[in-house]
Enzyme design. Structure first.
Site, mmCIF file in Angstrom:
data_model
loop_
_atom_site.group_PDB
_atom_site.id
_atom_site.type_symbol
_atom_site.label_atom_id
_atom_site.label_comp_id
_atom_site.label_asym_id
_atom_site.label_seq_id
_atom_site.Cartn_x
_atom_site.Cartn_y
_atom_site.Cartn_z
ATOM 1 N N PRO A 53 -5.094 -4.439 0.708
ATOM 2 C CA PRO A 53 -4.650 -5.618 1.180
ATOM 3 C C PRO A 53 -6.049 -6.231 2.249
ATOM 4 C CG PRO A 53 -3.381 -3.786 2.039
ATOM 5 C CD PRO A 53 -4.088 -3.336 1.009
ATOM 6 N N ASP B 129 -8.397 -5.279 13.414
ATOM 7 C CA ASP B 129 -7.989 -3.771 13.207
ATOM 8 C C ASP B 129 -7.377 -3.465 11.900
ATOM 9 O OD1 ASP B 129 -7.373 -1.332 13.122
ATOM 10 O OD2 ASP B 129 -5.650 -1.671 14.777
ATOM 11 N N SER B 130 -8.493 -3.758 10.531
ATOM 12 C CA SER B 130 -7.948 -3.517 9.353
ATOM 13 C C SER B 130 -8.185 -2.227 8.797
ATOM 14 C CB SER B 130 -8.904 -4.673 8.578
ATOM 15 O OG SER B 130 -10.105 -4.178 8.583
ATOM 16 N N THR B 131 -7.709 -2.041 7.449
ATOM 17 C CA THR B 131 -7.955 -0.953 6.716
ATOM 18 C C THR B 131 -9.315 -1.094 5.960
ATOM 19 O OG1 THR B 131 -6.905 -1.854 4.764
ATOM 20 C CG2 THR B 131 -5.594 -0.223 6.229
ATOM 21 N N ASP C 191 0.144 -12.718 6.649
ATOM 22 C CA ASP C 191 -1.384 -12.564 6.101
ATOM 23 C C ASP C 191 -2.429 -13.070 7.172
ATOM 24 O OD1 ASP C 191 -4.170 -12.329 4.834
ATOM 25 O OD2 ASP C 191 -3.243 -13.220 3.007
ATOM 26 N N HIS D 182 -8.462 2.916 19.368
ATOM 27 C CA HIS D 182 -8.053 1.726 19.948
ATOM 28 C C HIS D 182 -8.522 1.186 21.350
ATOM 29 C CE1 HIS D 182 -4.410 3.362 17.379
ATOM 30 N NE2 HIS D 182 -4.797 2.310 16.955
ATOM 31 N N GLN E 134 0.920 -1.191 0.116
ATOM 32 C CA GLN E 134 0.042 0.171 -0.034
ATOM 33 C C GLN E 134 0.687 1.231 0.064
ATOM 34 O OE1 GLN E 134 -2.056 -0.681 3.753
ATOM 35 N NE2 GLN E 134 -0.394 -1.569 4.862
ATOM 36 N N ASP F 83 0.115 -0.439 14.012
ATOM 37 C CA ASP F 83 0.632 0.616 14.693
ATOM 38 C C ASP F 83 0.730 0.237 16.102
ATOM 39 O OD1 ASP F 83 -1.950 0.861 15.676
ATOM 40 O OD2 ASP F 83 -2.489 1.995 13.929
#
Lengths: 275, 275
Positions: free
Chosen positions: A162, A155-157, A137, A62, A31, A86
Site C-alpha cells: 500500500p 510514517d509509511s511501510t 488513503d 517515533h 497487507q 500504531d
C-alpha cells in the site's frame, strides 16, 4: 519447542527473534498483519513480513520522526501523520503543546484496531481529544487538503504494497501543496546499507520540489541494518539553523536538543547519497 | 541446500546470514575461530560465535576506533593497538602521516594468520614498515611499557574468553601508565541495548583514572543492535574541543570531520549511562 520469527531483510541476511505468543495473524484488505509477543522486544507489529514497531525500541523511530521537524518549525499548530496507525508518532507529536490538532490518516483500519488492543502504550495517544483519526488513503487526503498543514510526517511501510504511491514525486508535490507557505515535511526513507538507491532517488525528487532538503539518521535495532534515514523537506526553516539551546527539554528516550543537529551529521557513505 | 550462520546476540534475538563457503573453523589456543564467506557481507571473521568483522561493513568499526582519537591528539607519533589482529584499525592508523610507529599486540597469532590469508583488504596493512606486530598478551605488554604511547586503542572481543582482563580497572590503570603525559586511549565498549551495565561500569572505572572521559557511537550493522559505543579516556585533550574545520580530510567511508563531534552526541538512553 521454540518458535522464532525470522525476517529476511535481504535475500541473504536477516534477524531472528524468539516468540512467546502469537496474538494475531491476519490478511487485511491491504497487507499481512501479525502481532506477536517476543522475548527480547516485547509485543511486535509485523506488516508484510517486516517489523514495524516493537514495545522496546519503538521510541527511537517515533521520536525521530516527530521531534526534529516540530523543533524546527517555530509554531506547528496543525500536523498531519500519513500512515503510522500504531499511534507512536502521534504520541510524540502531542508532547508539543503548541500543536492544536494532529490528524492521522491511516489506510488500514486493522492496524489501528490491533494497535489499540495490543500496543496500548503506543496507540493510547490516538484517543486524545487533539487527535483526529481518519481511515483513508493518505495520497488522496493530501491532494484534497491544500495549504492546510504546518508539518506533515510520512510514517509509511517500505515502498511495497500500500505504500508504493508514498514514494513518488507526485506524492511529494502533493505534500508541498498541502503544506502552508512555511511548512515542513519529513518521511522515513529506509536504510543506507541495503536501500541506497531509494535514499538517492527520494533525495533527488524532494530536492526538485523543496528548497531545503536534509537527511538525518537514527539507530533502530529491529530495522534492517540498524541505521535508519529520514528525509526532511522544508519551504522556509532549516533544521540546521535552529538554536539548540532554545529547544525545550521534553520527555524522550532518544532525541535530545544536543542530538538535534548531530543527527544530520551523516556517515560519509550516507552523505554521498545526498549529493 | 542453504547454509546460514545464525548468531544469538542475546538468548532471544540474533542475526542470520547466508553462507556460500566456509574457509576455516578452528579451535585456536584462545578461542573458536571461523572464517566464512557470506553472500551479504563478504568474508566474515567470527570469534567465539560473535562476528568480529566483515569485508562489507568493517570500515565503520575500524575508522571509528582510529580517527576520533588520532584527530584529537595533536601529534600522535606512537600508537598501540591491543587486539585487532585482523589489521583493520592499523590500516586506519596508517592514514595519519604523523604516526611514526604503530604497534599491534594480538594474543592470538591465528587471527593474524587467517586474516592475512582471507581478509587481505583489511590485514594487508600489517606488512607496512611503520607497523610492529607482536603476538602477546596485551595486558602484559601494557604493564611492561610505561610512559611509551601517545594513543592506545583497545580493539578487543567482548568480555568473555581472552578479553576478560581487558575490561578491568587494573587494565585501564595500566593503560594510563603506558601513555605519555598527554596520551589518549579508546576502547570498544559494546552496545547500549543489551549491554548497558557494561557501558556504565566501564564509564565509572575510566572516570576514576582519566580526567576527560567521553563516549561516542557508530552504526555497525553486523554487531548486536547495530549501535556500537566507544569510550575514550584522555589525560589532556578533549575531543569536543577540536576545531573540526582544521581536521584534514582523509580517505574514509564513515568518519568525516563533520561527524567528529556529532558522534559524541548520544541518544538520551545512552547519555544516561554515562552520568
Amino acid at each position: 519447542m521454540e518458535l522464532w520469527y525470522t525476517e529476511k531483510q535481504t535475500d541473504n541476511f536477516g534477524i531472528t527473534a524468539k516468540i512467546s505468543k502469537t496474538h494475531v495473524t491476519e490478511k487485511t484488505d491491504f497487507q499481512d498483519l501479525a502481532m506477536i509477543e517476543t522475548a527480547e522486544w516485547g509485543t511486535m507489529l509485523v506488516l508484510d513480513g517486516m517489523v514495524m514497531t516493537t514495545v522496546k525500541d519503538e521510541f527511537v523511530y517515533h521520536e525521530m520522526v516527530a521531534h526534529p521537524a516540530l523543533n524546527t518549525h517555530p509554531n506547528p499548530k496543525h500536523v498531519l501523520v500519513v500512515g503510522g496507525g500504531d499511534g507512536g508518532v502521534i504520541r510524540e507529536v502531542l508532547k508539543h503543546p503548541e500543536v492544536e490538532k494532529a490528524v492521522l490518516v491511516e489506510i488500514d483500519g486493522k492496524v489501528i484496531e490491533y494497535s489499540k488492543k495490543y500496543l496500548p502504550s503506543i496507540a493510547g495517544a490516538l484517543d486524545n481529544p487533539r487527535v483526529e483519526v481518519i481511515v483513508n488513503d493518505g495520497y488522496m487526503h493530501i491532494h484534497d487538503h491544500k495549504n492546510t498543514y504546518d508539518v506533515i510526517m510520512v510514517d509509511s511501510t517500505e515502498p511495497v504494497g500500500p505504500a508504493v504511491s508514498l514514494f513518488t514525486q507526485g506524492f511529494y508535490k502533493g505534500i508541498y501543496d498541502a503544506l502552508k507557505e512555511d511548512g515542513i515535511f519529513v518521511a522515513q526513507t529506509d536504510n543506507p546499507w541495503f536501500k541506497a538507491d531509494l535514499i538517492q532517488s527520494v533525495n533527488r525528487d524532494v530536492k526538485e520540489i523543496f528548497p531545503i532538503v536534509r537527511v538525518y539518521c537514527a539507530n533502530i535495532p529491529t530495522y534492517p541494518s540498524g541505521l535508519w534515514t529520514f528525509t526532511m523537506g522544508s519551504k522556509k526553516y532549516d533544521p540546521l539553523a535552529v538554536d539548540e539551546t532554545k529547544i525545550p527539554e521534553i520527555d524522550t528516550k532518544y532525541y535530545t536538543p544536543r542530538l538535534h543537529k548531530a543527527a544530520f551529521a551523516l556517515p560519509k557513505f550516507v552523505e554521498d547519497l545526498t549529493k
